[in-house]
Design a protein around this motif. Structure first.
Motif, PDB file in Angstrom:
ATOM      1  N   GLN A  43       0.819  -1.220   0.000  1.00  0.00           N
ATOM      2  CA  GLN A  43       0.000   0.000   0.000  1.00  0.00           C
ATOM      3  C   GLN A  43       0.853   1.270   0.000  1.00  0.00           C
ATOM      4  OE1 GLN A  43      -2.850   0.263   3.151  1.00  0.00           O
ATOM      5  NE2 GLN A  43      -3.838   2.059   2.289  1.00  0.00           N
ATOM      6  N   LEU A  44       1.880   1.309   0.840  1.00  0.00           N
ATOM      7  CA  LEU A  44       2.685   2.525   0.925  1.00  0.00           C
ATOM      8  C   LEU A  44       3.824   2.526  -0.099  1.00  0.00           C
ATOM      9  CD1 LEU A  44       2.859   2.820   4.816  1.00  0.00           C
ATOM     10  CD2 LEU A  44       1.365   4.053   3.260  1.00  0.00           C
ATOM     11  N   PHE A 247     -12.598   1.814   4.032  1.00  0.00           N
ATOM     12  CA  PHE A 247     -12.627   2.959   3.133  1.00  0.00           C
ATOM     13  C   PHE A 247     -12.301   4.242   3.899  1.00  0.00           C
ATOM     14  CE2 PHE A 247     -14.635   6.236   0.528  1.00  0.00           C
ATOM     15  CZ  PHE A 247     -14.201   5.878  -0.730  1.00  0.00           C
ATOM     16  N   VAL A 248     -12.974   4.406   5.041  1.00  0.00           N
ATOM     17  CA  VAL A 248     -12.757   5.604   5.860  1.00  0.00           C
ATOM     18  C   VAL A 248     -11.311   5.659   6.353  1.00  0.00           C
ATOM     19  CG1 VAL A 248     -13.344   6.665   8.080  1.00  0.00           C
ATOM     20  CG2 VAL A 248     -15.155   5.855   6.576  1.00  0.00           C
ATOM     21  N   ASP A 249     -10.815   4.518   6.807  1.00  0.00           N
ATOM     22  CA  ASP A 249      -9.451   4.472   7.334  1.00  0.00           C
ATOM     23  C   ASP A 249      -8.440   4.886   6.270  1.00  0.00           C
ATOM     24  OD1 ASP A 249      -7.164   3.965   8.769  1.00  0.00           O
ATOM     25  OD2 ASP A 249      -7.126   1.853   8.236  1.00  0.00           O
ATOM     26  N   SER A 250      -8.535   4.251   5.118  1.00  0.00           N
ATOM     27  CA  SER A 250      -7.532   4.532   4.081  1.00  0.00           C
ATOM     28  C   SER A 250      -7.661   5.948   3.555  1.00  0.00           C
ATOM     29  CB  SER A 250      -7.688   3.544   2.924  1.00  0.00           C
ATOM     30  OG  SER A 250      -7.407   2.268   3.384  1.00  0.00           O
ATOM     31  N   LEU A 251      -8.901   6.392   3.357  1.00  0.00           N
ATOM     32  CA  LEU A 251      -9.121   7.734   2.834  1.00  0.00           C
ATOM     33  C   LEU A 251      -8.521   8.777   3.773  1.00  0.00           C
ATOM     34  CD1 LEU A 251     -10.522   8.942   0.373  1.00  0.00           C
ATOM     35  CD2 LEU A 251     -12.602   9.163   1.715  1.00  0.00           C
ATOM     36  N   GLY A 252      -8.662   8.546   5.060  1.00  0.00           N
ATOM     37  CA  GLY A 252      -8.115   9.490   6.030  1.00  0.00           C
ATOM     38  C   GLY A 252      -6.627   9.328   6.221  1.00  0.00           C
ATOM     39  N   VAL A 338      -5.613   2.778  18.311  1.00  0.00           N
ATOM     40  CA  VAL A 338      -6.606   1.913  18.964  1.00  0.00           C
ATOM     41  C   VAL A 338      -7.687   1.502  17.971  1.00  0.00           C
ATOM     42  CG1 VAL A 338      -8.442   1.884  20.716  1.00  0.00           C
ATOM     43  CG2 VAL A 338      -6.202   2.831  21.283  1.00  0.00           C
ATOM     44  N   ALA A 339      -8.210   2.494  17.233  1.00  0.00           N
ATOM     45  CA  ALA A 339      -9.286   2.200  16.284  1.00  0.00           C
ATOM     46  C   ALA A 339      -8.818   1.223  15.209  1.00  0.00           C
ATOM     47  CB  ALA A 339      -9.779   3.499  15.651  1.00  0.00           C
ATOM     48  N   VAL A 340      -7.608   1.438  14.696  1.00  0.00           N
ATOM     49  CA  VAL A 340      -7.086   0.566  13.631  1.00  0.00           C
ATOM     50  C   VAL A 340      -6.892  -0.857  14.164  1.00  0.00           C
ATOM     51  CG1 VAL A 340      -5.061   0.114  12.202  1.00  0.00           C
ATOM     52  CG2 VAL A 340      -6.013   2.389  12.305  1.00  0.00           C
ATOM     53  N   SER A 341      -6.325  -0.972  15.355  1.00  0.00           N
ATOM     54  CA  SER A 341      -6.102  -2.323  15.903  1.00  0.00           C
ATOM     55  C   SER A 341      -7.424  -3.049  16.125  1.00  0.00           C
ATOM     56  CB  SER A 341      -5.348  -2.227  17.234  1.00  0.00           C
ATOM     57  OG  SER A 341      -3.997  -1.966  16.997  1.00  0.00           O
ATOM     58  N   LEU A 342      -8.430  -2.317  16.576  1.00  0.00           N
ATOM     59  CA  LEU A 342      -9.734  -2.950  16.843  1.00  0.00           C
ATOM     60  C   LEU A 342     -10.302  -3.575  15.577  1.00  0.00           C
ATOM     61  CD1 LEU A 342     -11.757  -0.479  19.101  1.00  0.00           C
ATOM     62  CD2 LEU A 342     -10.800  -2.680  19.712  1.00  0.00           C
ATOM     63  N   TYR A 343     -10.347  -2.791  14.498  1.00  0.00           N
ATOM     64  CA  TYR A 343     -10.996  -3.352  13.306  1.00  0.00           C
ATOM     65  C   TYR A 343     -10.124  -4.410  12.637  1.00  0.00           C
ATOM     66  CZ  TYR A 343      -8.695  -0.877   9.361  1.00  0.00           C
ATOM     67  OH  TYR A 343      -7.817  -0.444   8.413  1.00  0.00           O
ATOM     68  N   THR A 344      -8.811  -4.282  12.814  1.00  0.00           N
ATOM     69  CA  THR A 344      -7.941  -5.304  12.225  1.00  0.00           C
ATOM     70  C   THR A 344      -8.162  -6.649  12.914  1.00  0.00           C
ATOM     71  OG1 THR A 344      -6.342  -3.558  11.811  1.00  0.00           O
ATOM     72  CG2 THR A 344      -5.564  -5.806  11.590  1.00  0.00           C
ATOM     73  N   ALA A 375     -11.914  -1.619  -0.835  1.00  0.00           N
ATOM     74  CA  ALA A 375     -12.148  -0.360  -0.123  1.00  0.00           C
ATOM     75  C   ALA A 375     -10.836   0.397   0.063  1.00  0.00           C
ATOM     76  CB  ALA A 375     -12.792  -0.644   1.223  1.00  0.00           C
ATOM     77  N   THR A 376      -9.805  -0.344   0.480  1.00  0.00           N
ATOM     78  CA  THR A 376      -8.513   0.301   0.737  1.00  0.00           C
ATOM     79  C   THR A 376      -7.963   0.960  -0.518  1.00  0.00           C
ATOM     80  OG1 THR A 376      -8.031  -1.295   2.454  1.00  0.00           O
ATOM     81  CG2 THR A 376      -6.158  -0.124   1.540  1.00  0.00           C
ATOM     82  N   PHE A 377      -7.959   0.213  -1.608  1.00  0.00           N
ATOM     83  CA  PHE A 377      -7.333   0.754  -2.816  1.00  0.00           C
ATOM     84  C   PHE A 377      -8.212   1.797  -3.513  1.00  0.00           C
ATOM     85  CE2 PHE A 377      -4.651  -3.081  -2.426  1.00  0.00           C
ATOM     86  CZ  PHE A 377      -3.471  -2.390  -2.263  1.00  0.00           C
ATOM     87  N   LEU A 378      -9.522   1.618  -3.439  1.00  0.00           N
ATOM     88  CA  LEU A 378     -10.372   2.656  -4.011  1.00  0.00           C
ATOM     89  C   LEU A 378     -10.202   3.955  -3.218  1.00  0.00           C
ATOM     90  CD1 LEU A 378     -13.666   0.774  -4.947  1.00  0.00           C
ATOM     91  CD2 LEU A 378     -11.851   1.575  -6.451  1.00  0.00           C
ATOM     92  N   ALA A 379     -10.125   3.820  -1.907  1.00  0.00           N
ATOM     93  CA  ALA A 379      -9.926   5.001  -1.073  1.00  0.00           C
ATOM     94  C   ALA A 379      -8.563   5.628  -1.344  1.00  0.00           C
ATOM     95  CB  ALA A 379     -10.043   4.622   0.401  1.00  0.00           C
ATOM     96  N   THR A 380      -7.556   4.770  -1.529  1.00  0.00           N
ATOM     97  CA  THR A 380      -6.217   5.286  -1.840  1.00  0.00           C
ATOM     98  C   THR A 380      -6.248   6.057  -3.153  1.00  0.00           C
ATOM     99  OG1 THR A 380      -5.283   3.382  -0.728  1.00  0.00           O
ATOM    100  CG2 THR A 380      -3.803   4.629  -2.147  1.00  0.00           C
ATOM    101  N   ALA A 381      -6.918   5.465  -4.134  1.00  0.00           N
ATOM    102  CA  ALA A 381      -7.018   6.125  -5.435  1.00  0.00           C
ATOM    103  C   ALA A 381      -7.740   7.472  -5.297  1.00  0.00           C
ATOM    104  CB  ALA A 381      -7.765   5.218  -6.414  1.00  0.00           C
ATOM    105  N   LEU A 382      -8.811   7.488  -4.508  1.00  0.00           N
ATOM    106  CA  LEU A 382      -9.575   8.721  -4.330  1.00  0.00           C
ATOM    107  C   LEU A 382      -8.750   9.777  -3.583  1.00  0.00           C
ATOM    108  CD1 LEU A 382     -12.349   9.960  -4.866  1.00  0.00           C
ATOM    109  CD2 LEU A 382     -13.109   9.054  -2.661  1.00  0.00           C
ATOM    110  N   ALA A 383      -8.011   9.315  -2.569  1.00  0.00           N
ATOM    111  CA  ALA A 383      -7.176  10.248  -1.797  1.00  0.00           C
ATOM    112  C   ALA A 383      -6.120  10.887  -2.706  1.00  0.00           C
ATOM    113  CB  ALA A 383      -6.506   9.513  -0.633  1.00  0.00           C
ATOM    114  N   LEU A 384      -5.541  10.075  -3.580  1.00  0.00           N
ATOM    115  CA  LEU A 384      -4.536  10.613  -4.497  1.00  0.00           C
ATOM    116  C   LEU A 384      -5.170  11.606  -5.471  1.00  0.00           C
ATOM    117  CD1 LEU A 384      -2.497   7.355  -5.218  1.00  0.00           C
ATOM    118  CD2 LEU A 384      -1.732   9.332  -3.908  1.00  0.00           C
TER     119      LEU A 384
END
Lengths: 426, 330
Positions: A43-44, A247-252, A338-344, A375-384
């Motif tokens: 991703q990065l 989606f929210v995580d990656s976009l942010g 904390v939020a990221v670890s929870l959903y992971t 969701a991750t990659f679509l959000a990444t694409a949108l963020a870019l």
């Protein structure tokens, strides 16, 4: 000395002592390494590869990320369906062999990554990476039914999350492709050798693991027990919810990573202190999540996960609009961790708990590839895209909240909505 | 027959109340979330975040004024209606302010023409011209409380003792008027300590950030204060529930063994009072142990808070999802 590891007297023969503990350890190590590779390197690293080494603009990199997402999802679903139809989902040894080939292929791609110099080579690299991910996701997630008993899935997911996330902030903080490739190549060569040993040597442990899915304590997911109602409906609702969370995580986060004010003295701080604090927050939150995963009902669990995300993003928006902090405050980064670890934790356990050995390949593919990766990659694409269009940080975070808040409201409605009697009983 | 009809109508009444509670929760949550997205003008607040602004001679600034950055000047002859809150940046008052002025952050300067009809609370960066008029009370030196400030001498003992007495009284009140709720919370805290502590972590973190966010909407400051008060009561209740769980277990064991404490098993109010008192007292002492004391006190407090949340303030018993799985596997 031979002793049964789990459920003695179930007619499945005797397993070597500690087979369950060894299975858990192998699963945690394998999944943690895989997750760290996917999140950090792919991703990065891909963003850096496309932008810096190949010289593409943000819009072109966004297109490549979207391509990666779509190809990964399509391949994963195809492999998941194939696993269910051919019975590979029940065959541990075949899955280990496929996983070995996938990791070997990814190792080669990792070594080649810094050498990619043209747009064509970059697209070919992205397609091959997507192919490897698409095959790897359903295969590796389906190992859960052999290696992790249902009651320990929260704990196993916590272990995976803790290791994967503790590693990321404690690393060099340099997320360019060259150092990432060097670091991951060493680990992946060792991982390939270990997998090959398990896949091709006739080990007693592997023989024991290969039959564990036949035990209800391993094979039948938690949400399929005791007439738990509409399994397909549950799968779809969890898919939709985790799609929003990813989606929210990656976009942010993708924008945060590109905002030096927020990362220079936190995730990428030169000193150890802030990075160690964030890593500790990830680890503690992972075990909090693992404990709650095994204890709470699905509605309460999902509400906490999404609620955490919404509040964290509101916190960033508040900080951005008020200009409260000086960028070095660790309060919101810790909450983010904390939020990221929870959903992971949830994503590592929930697909297996919505599946049987025959359906886990497809469900994991749908969950991880179609929901999380897409969701991750679509959000990444949108963020870019937004970055290329010059959307300021403050506006970007407000837009993220525009997605997160309505989703949280919908979830709130679902939670307070009266449940059918059968579901309450379950 | 009459009893069964009575039970049915009671159950119906409970369901009706439960539905009303759900709808109220949803409506409140909806309101809270929508308010967080409101434009500041809709809330009657002028929010200054950056740049220079002047309320000129003869102009009137209606509503509340919130300053978090930049610099603002209220010129001589200007009038500001609402309260003024300065959190960052600079504020120069040389006109009339009808409400209170609160400036825990930023730099505040009162010029010779400044007239404040309400109270004034200012932080360290505060300058006042001798001719400036303030009708209300003046407090200087506001700021965030510092954790480094310790009560001198044996002052902490009194704080711990008062804390313990309050916890014991709170636990006794629960045992007297809502014994089932206290029992449900005690079961959750005592039998499912790791789960309660885990949920306590989330309740604490997310409750804190929600309180901060609400405070910045200004209109939800009362809700923030309510959250803080409820948080303190919840932690006290959690300590009381833990104390009750421990005292009940000891009393039951004594009851089996006989002896002077045997009769206590049948006196939940006393058990709760003494249990709550003891736990709060012990935590007050333990938290002063270097390195580990604070952590232990924090984990126990979080478990109490989590037990309150897990059971919906004791409204329903907590059933661990893993227990059902274990029964199925067996």
């Amino acid at each position: 000395m031979i002793a049964t590891s789990d459920a003695p007297g179930d007619g499945l023969g005797e397993a070597p002592r500690g087979a369950t503990a060894a299975g858990l350890a192998v699963f945690v190590a394998f999944m943690a390494a895989g997750y760290a590779y996917n999140v950090t390197f792919v991703q990065l690293g891909v963003t850096d590869l496309g932008r810096r080494l190949v010289g593409l603009d943000d819009a072109q990199v966004a297109g490549a990320m979207a391509l990666l997402a779509i190809v990964t999802a399509v391949v994963a679903i195809a492999v998941g369906v194939w696993m269910g139809r051919t019975g590979v989902g029940r065959d541990l040894v075949r899955k280990l062999r496929i996983a070995t080939v996938v990791v070997a292929g990814q190792t080669v791609l990792t070594v080649l990554a810094p050498l990619v110099a043209s747009e064509g080579a970059f697209l070919a690299w992205v397609l091959l990476t997507a192919l490897a991910l698409g095959v790897g996701v359903p295969v590796t997630f389906s190992l859960t039914v052999h290696l992790v008993p249902v009651r320990r899935r929260g704990l196993a997911a916590a272990g995976v999350t803790a290791i994967a996330y503790a590693f990321a902030p404690l690393g060099s903080g340099d997320w360019t492709i060259e150092p990432l490739a060097r670091t991951f190549t060493v680990g992946m060569v060792l991982g390939t050798a270990a997998l090959a040993l398990l896949a091709w040597r006739d080990l007693p442990l592997v023989r024991a693991w290969s039959r564990q899915h036949e035990r209800p304590a391993f094979g039948i997911g938690r949400y399929l027990r005791g007439g738990a109602g509409d399994a397909r409906g549950r799968l779809l609702s969890v898919l939709a919810l985790l799609f929003v969370v990813f989606f929210v995580d990656s976009l942010g986060f993708l924008r945060l990573v590109d905002t030096p004010f927020y990362v220079a003295e936190t995730w990428r701080a030169a000193e150890w202190g802030p990075r160690l604090t964030i890593a500790a927050a990830h680890v503690v939150a992972a075990f909090v999540g693992g404990t709650l995963y095994g204890a709470l009902g699905e509605r309460a669990l999902l509400a906490w996960v999404l609620g955490a995300f919404v509040l964290v993003h509101l916190g960033y928006q508040l900080d951005a609009q008020l200009g409260l902090g000086d960028g070095s405050a660790l309060g919101i980064p810790i909450l983010y961790a904390v939020a990221v670890s929870l959903y992971t934790v949830v994503t590592f356990a929930v697909w297996a708990d919505l599946s049987t050995p025959d359906t886990i390949g497809l469900h994991a593919a749908l969950g991880v590839a179609a929901s999380a990766w897409t969701a991750t990659f679509l959000a990444t694409a949108l963020a870019l895209r937004w970055a290329a269009a010059g959307v300021p940080f403050e506006r970007h975070v407000a837009l993220v909240n525009g997605v997160a808040l309505p989703a949280f409201l919908v979830l709130l409605v679902v939670i307070v909505w009266p449940r059918p009697r059968a579901e309450v009983a379950a | 027959m009459r009893r069964s009809v009575g039970r049915t109508s009671l159950a119906r009444e409970r369901r009706r109340r439960g539905g009303a509670a759900r709808r109220s929760t949803l409506a409140l949550a909806l309101l809270a979330v929508l308010l967080t997205g409101c434009d500041d003008a809709l809330l009657g607040i002028t929010w200054v975040r950056s740049d220079s602004h002047v309320v000129v001679d003869g102009a009137r600034q209606a509503g509340a004024l919130l300053i978090t950055g930049g610099d603002v000047s209220l010129a001589p002859g200007s009038r500001t209606d609402g309260p003024v809150l300065l959190l960052g940046g600079e504020l120069t008052i040389d006109g009339l302010v009808m409400g209170d002025v609160l400036a825990p952050g930023g730099a505040l300067r009162l010029g010779p023409w400044a007239v404040i009809r309400g109270d004034l609370g200012a932080g360290a960066a505060f300058e006042r011209h001798p001719d400036a008029l303030i009708d209300g009370e003046v407090t200087v030196g506001l700021g965030l409380p510092s954790g480094a400030v310790e009560p001198r001498g044996g002052g902490w003992w009194w704080r711990v003792l008062l804390q313990a007495l309050a916890t014991g009284a709170l636990a006794a009140a629960w045992a007297r008027w809502a014994p089932r709720r206290l029992a449900a919370m005690a079961d959750a805290a005592g039998r499912h300590f790791p789960v309660a502590a885990s949920l306590g972590v989330l309740v604490f973190l997310l409750g804190s950030i929600a309180a901060v966010i609400m405070a910045f909407t200004i209109v939800l400051i009362p809700a923030t204060l309510l959250v803080l008060v409820l948080g303190v009561v919840a932690v006290g209740t959690g300590w009381g529930a833990l104390g009750f769980a421990i005292a009940r277990a000891i009393a039951r064991a004594r009851s089996l063994a006989g002896g002077p404490l045997a009769t206590w098993a049948g006196r939940p109010v006393w058990l709760a009072a003494f249990g709550g008192f003891d736990v709060a007292l012990l935590l007050g002492i333990v938290e002063r142990v270097p390195w580990v004391g604070g952590g232990v006190a924090l984990v126990v407090s979080l478990a109490g808070l989590g037990a309150v949340a897990l059971t919906g303030v004791g409204g329903r018993p907590f059933v661990h999802a893993g227990d059902a799985l274990a029964a199925g596997d067996a």
